[in-house]
Design an enzyme around this catalytic site. Structure first.
Site, PDB file in Angstrom:
ATOM      1  N   GLU A 168      25.948   2.767 -27.047  1.00 61.61           N
ATOM      2  CA  GLU A 168      26.364   1.905 -28.009  1.00 61.61           C
ATOM      3  C   GLU A 168      26.449   0.523 -27.731  1.00 61.61           C
ATOM      4  O   GLU A 168      27.502  -0.205 -27.986  1.00 61.61           O
ATOM      5  CB  GLU A 168      27.568   2.272 -28.750  1.00 61.61           C
ATOM      6  CG  GLU A 168      27.110   3.731 -29.471  1.00 61.61           C
ATOM      7  CD  GLU A 168      28.162   4.148 -30.537  1.00 61.61           C
ATOM      8  OE1 GLU A 168      29.214   3.274 -30.647  1.00 61.61           O
ATOM      9  OE2 GLU A 168      27.861   5.365 -31.154  1.00 61.61           O
ATOM     10  N   GLU A 360      25.323  11.761 -30.395  1.00 59.94           N
ATOM     11  CA  GLU A 360      26.952  11.759 -31.065  1.00 59.94           C
ATOM     12  C   GLU A 360      26.727  12.017 -32.594  1.00 59.94           C
ATOM     13  O   GLU A 360      26.011  11.348 -33.121  1.00 59.94           O
ATOM     14  CB  GLU A 360      27.414  10.347 -30.809  1.00 59.94           C
ATOM     15  CG  GLU A 360      28.252  10.119 -29.371  1.00 59.94           C
ATOM     16  CD  GLU A 360      28.769   8.874 -29.428  1.00 59.94           C
ATOM     17  OE1 GLU A 360      29.340   8.380 -30.549  1.00 59.94           O
ATOM     18  OE2 GLU A 360      28.919   8.273 -28.376  1.00 59.94           O
TER      19      GLU A 360
HETATM   20  C1  FCB Z   1      31.403   6.107 -31.183  1.00 60.42           C
HETATM   21  C2  FCB Z   1      31.635   5.875 -30.002  1.00 60.42           C
HETATM   22  C3  FCB Z   1      32.792   6.857 -29.368  1.00 60.42           C
HETATM   23  C4  FCB Z   1      33.707   7.339 -30.333  1.00 60.42           C
HETATM   24  C5  FCB Z   1      33.090   7.723 -31.537  1.00 60.42           C
HETATM   25  C6  FCB Z   1      33.936   8.167 -32.737  1.00 60.42           C
HETATM   26  O1  FCB Z   1      30.956   4.605 -31.924  1.00 60.42           O
HETATM   27  O2  FCB Z   1      30.552   5.940 -28.965  1.00 60.42           O
HETATM   28  O3  FCB Z   1      33.208   6.676 -28.149  1.00 60.42           O
HETATM   29  O4  FCB Z   1      34.635   6.327 -30.590  1.00 60.42           O
HETATM   30  O5  FCB Z   1      32.247   6.503 -32.035  1.00 60.42           O
END
Ligand code: FCB
Length: 457
Positions: A168, A360
């Protein structure tokens, strides 16, 4: 409990993901150097509950336990991150053998458990000396990152199954350098744009370094979400387009198309055209992190809030909130946004898009995260969230997106940045006093889902 899931294509992989700073603790162990987040967390008031990441989930010592839990889940992939300050305590120069040895053991443990290790090289924990020399505002950081990537890849390329160079980068640019919510806490607004270019360059250089060392399956973990305008007015549409460029296409276009969205290349530092060649080095997969859609509208001259982060009044867009279910962090729950963004990426990038992986997806559910009288954690809200998003991925595949995997954030509870321990994302609960691990109901749900998908093969 829930409706049976439709069948995913053969070879579709189920995973989990976590990061070094959020799970490891042991910040002084075995020669680790200091990082930007160490300093950031030491400022009183910055972490919601005043907690510290000193121990966090204790992964540094308890990784065999967590790996066994993920093995028993039946998952295919374990995404974790490597702490740059463990490998190169000052960010460059001498390699800390004990740091490399730690990740070597972690990778071997995962392989022995039948899991595919998926290291992220950078999940925001910048070595302090690198930050002191300008951090991501400094082009040199991208070059140092390429060297760091080579060191790790030479050690692990024979065993890592997937590689994610940077997690990210947009969050680091926006929250770390533009509006100051995350480390290193700078508030440079548009002056922070060099951090975009330098992180992109770091991405490209590290892809090349990993591949040169024999690494396979190299991708990204970029957050992407649809950007929905507050209304159909030309002002709101323009604000939404501006915001989408800044959060999505300024990252995706250089990586996948070798160019910036209109108007950005001119402002970037360095030999931009040459850099774009490096930045667009072909990838094996494109990883997407998704939590919530974005809704934006034309500015009103007042600041607005995205979750707890303030978007300053001078930005050319503002965040809009809608009623409806929210995640623990305050984001809108909208699984269809995941289907939509997977299809938007498919359409926008066409032949230039490698297979997609959802790297994610997950949620925290305060109020349902502690063991009840029966000792169990009935995190039904998380099950509903994950179930709906998995279905959205399936729908996207039906509609033409080439998605090869889905990785839940996160296997265990961990240190949620400025939220500290107030937000738990784990399938497994952690008692932060004892570090005892207790699988939640969502762990059993995911285990059953994976098992059922396998039975159908
Ligand atoms: C994302 C991050 C991770 C965690 C999740 C909830 O943005 O990559 O580290 O904080 O959110």
């Amino acid at each position: 409990m829930t409706r049976p899931l439709p069948r995913f294509p053969a070879g579709f992989e189920w995973g989990v993901g976590a990061s070094a700073y959020q799970t490891e603790g042991a910040l002084d162990a075995d020669g680790r150097g200091r990082s930007t987040w160490d300093v950031f967390c030491e400022h009183p008031g910055r972490i919601a509950d005043g907690s510290t990441p000193a121990t966090s989930a204790g992964f540094y010592d308890r990784y065999p336990e967590d790996i066994a839990l993920v093995r028993d889940l039946g998952a295919d992939v374990y995404r974790f991150s490597i702490a740059w300050p463990r490998i190169l305590p000052t960010g460059s120069g001498e390699v800390n053998a004990k740091g490399l040895d730690f990740y070597d053991r972690v990778v071997d443990e995962m392989l022995a458990a039948g899991l595919k290790p998926a290291p992220t090289l950078y999940h925001w924990d910048t070595p302090l000396p690198i930050e002191e020399a300008g951090g991501w505002m400094n082009r040199d950081t991208a070059l140092r990152f390429g060297e760091y990537a080579a060191v790790v890849a030479e050690r692990l390329a024979d065993r890592a199954a997937y590689w994610i160079p940077l997690n990210e980068p947009v969050v680091l640019s926006l929250l770390g350098y533009a509006i100051g919510g995350y480390a290193p806490g700078q508030e440079l607004l548009f002056e922070s744009l060099p951090t975009v270019h330098h992180q992109l360059l770091a991405h490209g250089l590290s892809v090349q370094a990993i591949r040169a060392a024999g690494g396979r399956s190299i991708g990204t973990a970029n957050p992407h979400a649809p950007t929905w305008p507050g209304s159909d007015s030309p002002e709101d549409l323009a604000a939404a387009a501006f915001s989408a460029d800044l959060t999505d296409w300024i990252w995706g276009d250089p990586i996948l198309l070798g160019r910036y969205p209109e108007g950005y290349a001119e402002g970037m530092p360095g030999p931009v055209a040459e850099d774009l060649e490096v930045i667009s080095t072909p990838l094996d997969f494109y990883g997407v992190n998704y939590y919530s859609p974005q809704r934006v509208a034309a500015p009103t001259g007042e600041p607005s809030l995205i979750q707890e982060h303030e978007i300053p009044a001078e930005m050319p867009f503002r965040a809009v909130e809608v009623d409806g279910p929210k995640t623990g962090l305050g984001g809108e729950i909208n699984p269809d946004g995941l289907r939509e963004i997977l299809l938007t990426l498919t359409e926008r990038y066409g032949e230039s898009l490698p297979p997609l992986i959802v790297t994610e997806n997950g949620t925290s559910q305060p109020g349902t995260e502690e063991p009840g009288p029966d000792g169990r954690i009935h995190d039904d809200g998380r099950i509903d969230y994950l179930d709906a998003h998995v279905r959205a991925v399936h729908q996207a595949i039906e509609e033409g997106a080439d998605v090869r995997g889905y990785w839940v954030w996160s296997p265990t509870d961990n240190f949620e940045w400025t939220y500290g321990f107030t937000q738990r994302f784990g399938l497994v609960h952690i008692d932060y006093d004892t570090l005892v691990r207790t699988p939640k109901d969502s762990y059993s749900w995911y285990q059953q889902l994976i098992g059922a998908q396998r039975d159908q093969l």
